[in-house]
Design a protein around this motif. Sequence first.
Motif, PDB file in Angstrom:
ATOM      1  N   THR A   1       0.798  -1.206   0.000  1.00 62.36           N
ATOM      2  CA  THR A   1       0.000   0.000   0.000  1.00 62.36           C
ATOM      3  C   THR A   1       0.840   1.269   0.000  1.00 62.36           C
ATOM      4  OG1 THR A   1      -0.158  -0.166   2.403  1.00 62.36           O
ATOM      5  CG2 THR A   1      -1.961  -1.111   1.124  1.00 62.36           C
ATOM      6  N   GLU A   2       2.144   1.162  -0.260  1.00 61.76           N
ATOM      7  CA  GLU A   2       2.976   2.353  -0.357  1.00 61.76           C
ATOM      8  C   GLU A   2       2.598   3.146  -1.594  1.00 61.76           C
ATOM      9  OE1 GLU A   2       6.879   0.838  -0.530  1.00 61.76           O
ATOM     10  OE2 GLU A   2       7.023   0.363   1.607  1.00 61.76           O
ATOM     11  N   THR A   3       2.970   4.402  -1.624  1.00 63.45           N
ATOM     12  CA  THR A   3       2.715   5.217  -2.789  1.00 63.45           C
ATOM     13  C   THR A   3       3.626   4.788  -3.924  1.00 63.45           C
ATOM     14  OG1 THR A   3       4.300   6.857  -1.983  1.00 63.45           O
ATOM     15  CG2 THR A   3       1.980   7.183  -1.412  1.00 63.45           C
ATOM     16  N   SER A   4       3.370   5.315  -5.108  1.00 63.19           N
ATOM     17  CA  SER A   4       4.127   4.923  -6.291  1.00 63.19           C
ATOM     18  C   SER A   4       5.624   5.068  -6.070  1.00 63.19           C
ATOM     19  CB  SER A   4       3.696   5.786  -7.482  1.00 63.19           C
ATOM     20  OG  SER A   4       4.459   5.480  -8.612  1.00 63.19           O
ATOM     21  N   THR A   5       6.363   4.043  -6.503  1.00 64.29           N
ATOM     22  CA  THR A   5       7.811   4.040  -6.331  1.00 64.29           C
ATOM     23  C   THR A   5       8.535   4.662  -7.513  1.00 64.29           C
ATOM     24  OG1 THR A   5       8.038   1.875  -7.382  1.00 64.29           O
ATOM     25  CG2 THR A   5       7.623   1.916  -4.996  1.00 64.29           C
ATOM     26  N   GLY A   6       7.815   4.871  -8.598  1.00 60.43           N
ATOM     27  CA  GLY A   6       8.477   5.342  -9.808  1.00 60.43           C
ATOM     28  C   GLY A   6       8.974   4.206 -10.671  1.00 60.43           C
ATOM     29  N   ASP A   7       8.904   3.000 -10.142  1.00 64.47           N
ATOM     30  CA  ASP A   7       9.299   1.801 -10.870  1.00 64.47           C
ATOM     31  C   ASP A   7       8.013   1.154 -11.388  1.00 64.47           C
ATOM     32  OD1 ASP A   7       9.903  -0.846 -11.599  1.00 64.47           O
ATOM     33  OD2 ASP A   7      11.603  -0.925 -10.210  1.00 64.47           O
ATOM     34  N   ALA A   8       7.783   1.246 -12.700  1.00 65.63           N
ATOM     35  CA  ALA A   8       6.521   0.783 -13.271  1.00 65.63           C
ATOM     36  C   ALA A   8       6.279  -0.694 -13.007  1.00 65.63           C
ATOM     37  CB  ALA A   8       6.499   1.057 -14.779  1.00 65.63           C
ATOM     38  N   ARG A   9       7.336  -1.514 -13.127  1.00 65.78           N
ATOM     39  CA  ARG A   9       7.157  -2.950 -12.902  1.00 65.78           C
ATOM     40  C   ARG A   9       6.792  -3.223 -11.449  1.00 65.78           C
ATOM     41  NH1 ARG A   9      11.984  -7.025 -14.298  1.00 65.78           N
ATOM     42  NH2 ARG A   9      11.398  -6.396 -16.425  1.00 65.78           N
ATOM     43  N   ARG A  10       7.494  -2.551 -10.529  1.00 70.59           N
ATOM     44  CA  ARG A  10       7.209  -2.761  -9.107  1.00 70.59           C
ATOM     45  C   ARG A  10       5.798  -2.274  -8.760  1.00 70.59           C
ATOM     46  NH1 ARG A  10      10.874  -0.449  -4.057  1.00 70.59           N
ATOM     47  NH2 ARG A  10       9.641  -1.406  -2.382  1.00 70.59           N
ATOM     48  N   ASP A  11       5.387  -1.144  -9.340  1.00 72.04           N
ATOM     49  CA  ASP A  11       4.054  -0.627  -9.065  1.00 72.04           C
ATOM     50  C   ASP A  11       2.976  -1.580  -9.588  1.00 72.04           C
ATOM     51  OD1 ASP A  11       5.064   1.570  -7.793  1.00 72.04           O
ATOM     52  OD2 ASP A  11       4.884   2.911  -9.517  1.00 72.04           O
ATOM     53  N   ARG A  12       3.206  -2.149 -10.763  1.00 72.65           N
ATOM     54  CA  ARG A  12       2.232  -3.101 -11.310  1.00 72.65           C
ATOM     55  C   ARG A  12       2.127  -4.331 -10.416  1.00 72.65           C
ATOM     56  NH1 ARG A  12       4.563  -1.702 -16.336  1.00 72.65           N
ATOM     57  NH2 ARG A  12       5.872  -3.575 -16.270  1.00 72.65           N
ATOM     58  N   TRP A  13       3.264  -4.796  -9.916  1.00 69.79           N
ATOM     59  CA  TRP A  13       3.256  -5.955  -9.027  1.00 69.79           C
ATOM     60  C   TRP A  13       2.531  -5.649  -7.738  1.00 69.79           C
ATOM     61  CZ3 TRP A  13       3.125 -10.797  -8.649  1.00 69.79           C
ATOM     62  CH2 TRP A  13       3.522 -11.476  -7.499  1.00 69.79           C
ATOM     63  N   ARG A  14       2.749  -4.434  -7.201  1.00 71.13           N
ATOM     64  CA  ARG A  14       2.066  -4.043  -5.964  1.00 71.13           C
ATOM     65  C   ARG A  14       0.551  -4.012  -6.177  1.00 71.13           C
ATOM     66  NH1 ARG A  14       3.572   0.730  -5.717  1.00 71.13           N
ATOM     67  NH2 ARG A  14       1.601   1.736  -6.203  1.00 71.13           N
ATOM     68  N   LYS A  15       0.119  -3.409  -7.279  1.00 70.69           N
ATOM     69  CA  LYS A  15      -1.318  -3.350  -7.565  1.00 70.69           C
ATOM     70  C   LYS A  15      -1.892  -4.753  -7.741  1.00 70.69           C
ATOM     71  CE  LYS A  15      -1.110   1.220  -9.730  1.00 70.69           C
ATOM     72  NZ  LYS A  15      -1.222   1.979 -11.003  1.00 70.69           N
ATOM     73  N   HIS A  16      -1.102  -5.625  -8.362  1.00 69.33           N
ATOM     74  CA  HIS A  16      -1.561  -7.000  -8.535  1.00 69.33           C
ATOM     75  C   HIS A  16      -1.761  -7.681  -7.178  1.00 69.33           C
ATOM     76  CE1 HIS A  16      -1.790 -11.131  -9.966  1.00 69.33           C
ATOM     77  NE2 HIS A  16      -0.808 -11.448  -9.138  1.00 69.33           N
ATOM     78  N   ARG A  17      -0.827  -7.481  -6.255  1.00 68.27           N
ATOM     79  CA  ARG A  17      -0.928  -8.089  -4.929  1.00 68.27           C
ATOM     80  C   ARG A  17      -2.139  -7.542  -4.172  1.00 68.27           C
ATOM     81  NH1 ARG A  17       2.941 -11.015  -2.730  1.00 68.27           N
ATOM     82  NH2 ARG A  17       2.371 -10.315  -0.650  1.00 68.27           N
ATOM     83  N   ILE A  18      -2.378  -6.246  -4.280  1.00 67.79           N
ATOM     84  CA  ILE A  18      -3.541  -5.648  -3.619  1.00 67.79           C
ATOM     85  C   ILE A  18      -4.822  -6.251  -4.170  1.00 67.79           C
ATOM     86  CG2 ILE A  18      -4.853  -3.513  -3.308  1.00 67.79           C
ATOM     87  CD1 ILE A  18      -2.149  -2.028  -3.317  1.00 67.79           C
ATOM     88  N   ALA A  19      -4.898  -6.379  -5.501  1.00 69.27           N
ATOM     89  CA  ALA A  19      -6.088  -6.943  -6.136  1.00 69.27           C
ATOM     90  C   ALA A  19      -6.279  -8.406  -5.738  1.00 69.27           C
ATOM     91  CB  ALA A  19      -5.979  -6.817  -7.656  1.00 69.27           C
ATOM     92  N   ARG A  20      -5.176  -9.167  -5.688  1.00 65.13           N
ATOM     93  CA  ARG A  20      -5.279 -10.570  -5.307  1.00 65.13           C
ATOM     94  C   ARG A  20      -5.741 -10.728  -3.861  1.00 65.13           C
ATOM     95  NH1 ARG A  20      -6.002 -14.882  -7.935  1.00 65.13           N
ATOM     96  NH2 ARG A  20      -4.329 -16.212  -7.137  1.00 65.13           N
ATOM     97  N   ARG A  21      -5.206  -9.887  -2.986  1.00 65.47           N
ATOM     98  CA  ARG A  21      -5.625  -9.951  -1.584  1.00 65.47           C
ATOM     99  C   ARG A  21      -7.127  -9.672  -1.471  1.00 65.47           C
ATOM    100  NH1 ARG A  21      -3.315  -9.220   3.846  1.00 65.47           N
ATOM    101  NH2 ARG A  21      -4.798  -8.067   5.136  1.00 65.47           N
ATOM    102  N   ALA A  22      -7.609  -8.679  -2.227  1.00 65.67           N
ATOM    103  CA  ALA A  22      -9.040  -8.365  -2.211  1.00 65.67           C
ATOM    104  C   ALA A  22      -9.863  -9.544  -2.724  1.00 65.67           C
ATOM    105  CB  ALA A  22      -9.307  -7.126  -3.053  1.00 65.67           C
ATOM    106  N   GLU A  23      -9.383 -10.224  -3.750  1.00 71.54           N
ATOM    107  CA  GLU A  23     -10.076 -11.400  -4.263  1.00 71.54           C
ATOM    108  C   GLU A  23     -10.160 -12.487  -3.194  1.00 71.54           C
ATOM    109  OE1 GLU A  23      -8.039 -12.736  -7.713  1.00 71.54           O
ATOM    110  OE2 GLU A  23      -8.435 -10.912  -8.876  1.00 71.54           O
ATOM    111  N   PHE A  24      -9.073 -12.670  -2.450  1.00 63.96           N
ATOM    112  CA  PHE A  24      -9.049 -13.705  -1.419  1.00 63.96           C
ATOM    113  C   PHE A  24      -9.976 -13.348  -0.260  1.00 63.96           C
ATOM    114  CE2 PHE A  24      -4.520 -14.736  -2.952  1.00 63.96           C
ATOM    115  CZ  PHE A  24      -5.028 -15.605  -3.912  1.00 63.96           C
ATOM    116  N   VAL A  25     -10.111 -12.067   0.044  1.00 70.82           N
ATOM    117  CA  VAL A  25     -11.048 -11.656   1.098  1.00 70.82           C
ATOM    118  C   VAL A  25     -12.480 -11.982   0.674  1.00 70.82           C
ATOM    119  CG1 VAL A  25     -12.026  -9.683   2.333  1.00 70.82           C
ATOM    120  CG2 VAL A  25      -9.546  -9.877   2.075  1.00 70.82           C
ATOM    121  N   GLU A  26     -12.808 -11.723  -0.600  1.00 69.00           N
ATOM    122  CA  GLU A  26     -14.143 -12.066  -1.092  1.00 69.00           C
ATOM    123  C   GLU A  26     -14.361 -13.577  -1.043  1.00 69.00           C
ATOM    124  OE1 GLU A  26     -16.557  -9.925  -1.764  1.00 69.00           O
ATOM    125  OE2 GLU A  26     -15.152  -8.313  -1.223  1.00 69.00           O
ATOM    126  N   ALA A  27     -13.325 -14.347  -1.385  1.00 69.10           N
ATOM    127  CA  ALA A  27     -13.426 -15.801  -1.288  1.00 69.10           C
ATOM    128  C   ALA A  27     -13.629 -16.229   0.163  1.00 69.10           C
ATOM    129  CB  ALA A  27     -12.165 -16.452  -1.856  1.00 69.10           C
TER     130      ALA A  27
END
Length: 261
Positions: free
Chosen positions: A22-48
């Motif tokens: 949940t940190e703010t953008s790092t300026g590293d596009a790949r790292r930011d995409r991975w972070r957003k992916h992890r946030i989205a996956r965690r949300a999916e698991f909470v719904e599950a």
Amino acid sequence: MTAVIERVKRSSKQSGKQAADTETSTGDARRDRWRKHRIARRAEFVEAALRALDAHGPDLGMEDVAAEAGVTKPVLYRHFEDKADLYVALGQRGTEILFERLIPAINAELAPVPRIRMALDAFFGVIEEHPNLYRLLAHGGLPGKTTDSDVVAEDKEVIATALTALLGDYMRMFNMDSGAAEPWAHGIVGMVQSTGEWWLDRRSMGRDSVVEYLTQIIWAAIDGLTRQQGVVIDPNLPLEENKVVQLGRTENDTAAGDEAG
């Protein structure tokens, strides 16, 4: 609102992975995409987890959540430190669901009695749809696991604080002493919570009936108090001013407040 903010902070402490995500953008596009992916996956698991909780009850295991999500347990543990971390995430999601339903209902531009009825129906609708989640949170969390997050008590405080502001605004509008707003708000919220727990256990009447009975009780109290002060309010006509409350759920939101509509 402070209670919700503190819950978010505690959740971050309990899950270092989530805090990193949940940190703010790092300026590293790949790292930011991975972070957003992890946030989205965690949300999916909470719904599950919510679906698994509905199916298995408070005794659900991480294997039940993993099966519902279609992954293995090790995958879950990449996103949650332990069962207690999942419990906190479920509590946060429960708060979101409740506030998404409750706040629009409380702020509806309706006459007093329909407005009370709509707000009560929103609350009872949530606990009817997710009874196991409410029982889990109300009774102290997952069996054998401890956490310092008391979601139901925190939500109760947040809602009572918002209701205090709302009632206080209306009382001042009618030139009444608003000092009674806080005990009234806590009394109403406590009564609704206790009735909700009783209703989930007994189910001796339908949702519409329990909502209607509570609506009548709350309105009778409000009507009695205002009449004592020489103020008569038509329960079926909207008031001239529609006072509203706003509840934020992030650290950028500083308070639960109210403003004139």
